[in-house]
Write a protein that holds these residues in place. Structure first.
Motif, PDB file in Angstrom:
ATOM      1  N   UNK A   1      38.133  44.740  39.961  1.00  0.00           N
ATOM      2  CA  UNK A   1      37.352  44.371  38.776  1.00  0.00           C
ATOM      3  C   UNK A   1      38.229  44.369  37.537  1.00  0.00           C
ATOM      4  N   UNK A   2      39.163  45.296  37.491  1.00  0.00           N
ATOM      5  CA  UNK A   2      40.077  45.362  36.350  1.00  0.00           C
ATOM      6  C   UNK A   2      40.866  44.061  36.217  1.00  0.00           C
ATOM      7  N   UNK A   3      41.452  43.608  37.306  1.00  0.00           N
ATOM      8  CA  UNK A   3      42.262  42.383  37.224  1.00  0.00           C
ATOM      9  C   UNK A   3      41.401  41.151  36.987  1.00  0.00           C
ATOM     10  N   UNK A   4      40.186  41.154  37.488  1.00  0.00           N
ATOM     11  CA  UNK A   4      39.287  40.040  37.208  1.00  0.00           C
ATOM     12  C   UNK A   4      38.954  39.992  35.719  1.00  0.00           C
ATOM     13  N   UNK A   5      38.773  41.155  35.119  1.00  0.00           N
ATOM     14  CA  UNK A   5      38.511  41.216  33.675  1.00  0.00           C
ATOM     15  C   UNK A   5      39.711  40.693  32.892  1.00  0.00           C
TER      16      UNK A   5
END
Length: 237
Positions: free
Chosen positions: A109-113
């Motif tokens: 989720x961090x990298x998607x953000x």
């Protein structure tokens, strides 16, 4: 506490123990103000008058050699050492990590953000800015409307991407408001407001974007962040 950096010879710090923000209320400049207000982080703000060319002042260039706002100076940076940082996307990510807010600890989720923040930085920001130039500023006088129409068409395409993303969610990352939203709110607001490009890009068809923008602008911290450097150099508690 004293801070040893050339920026403070021109813009002295009244509260040197706090993070120092150097910005102006442009679509790019408000991102960091919104983030700081959302996180309730103690900071001091300094208005950089870009119309008076203050971003080219040697003291500011010592902080940001690229001569653009926003920039920050954190006296309590990583490992307790000071950090000078420019580029709004980098600052948003730094503050998210520093405060543990508005970005997920889950790696996927961090990298998607981060992906959506980069999308804003590389696409939305430049394209919307060009629309502003050709629709409201000097480019408005150009007889050849093909440059304006090209950037308007690309801006509309990007709005379509965002609209589809928001079709089944309140925020870019779903239920959780994040730095992806913070990076975009000022840009979209400015496109249809200050840049007067609502009709040019056919904004009214992007119903999910409009609803998202309304939700974002209703946040008290966003309203405060939009005004951080609007009038005076002001310290925020």
């Amino acid at each position: 506490m004293t801070i040893d950096h050339p920026i403070f010879t021109r813009w002295p710090a009244q509260y040197p123990d706090r993070l120092q923000l150097f910005s102006t209320p442009t679509p790019n400049g408000v991102k960091v103000g919104i983030m700081l207000e959302e996180t309730s982080f103690a900071y001091e703000s300094h208005r950089i008058d870009i119309m008076a060319n203050e971003a080219r002042d040697p003291a500011f260039l010592a902080l940001n050699p690229n001569g653009k706002i926003p920039a920050i100076y954190d006296p309590d940076g990583p490992s307790g050492t000071p950090l000078a940082l420019f580029e709004s996307g980098a600052i948003l990510l730094y503050l998210a990590d520093k405060t543990g807010q508005f970005i997920s600890a889950d790696p996927n989720t961090r990298y998607e953000t981060i992906q959506w923040v980069m999308w804003q930085m590389g696409g939305v920001g430049p394209m919307f800015g060009q629309v502003g130039f050709f629709n409201k500023f000097a480019g408005k006088a150009y007889e050849d409307k093909r440059p304006r129409d090209r950037y308007a068409a690309e801006s509309a395409r990007l709005l379509g991407v965002l609209d589809e993303r928001l079709a089944d969610r309140d925020w870019v990352m779903g239920a959780d408001y994040s730095i992806a939203d913070i990076s975009l709110l000022g840009r979209v607001r400015n496109l249809i407001g200050f840049y007067e490009a609502r009709d040019l890009v056919g904004f009214n068809r992007f119903l999910h974007v409009q609803a998202w923008l309304d939700r974002g602008l209703a946040r008290p911290a966003v309203q405060r962040g939009l005004e951080v450097t609007a009038l005076t150099e002001e310290s925020r508690l």
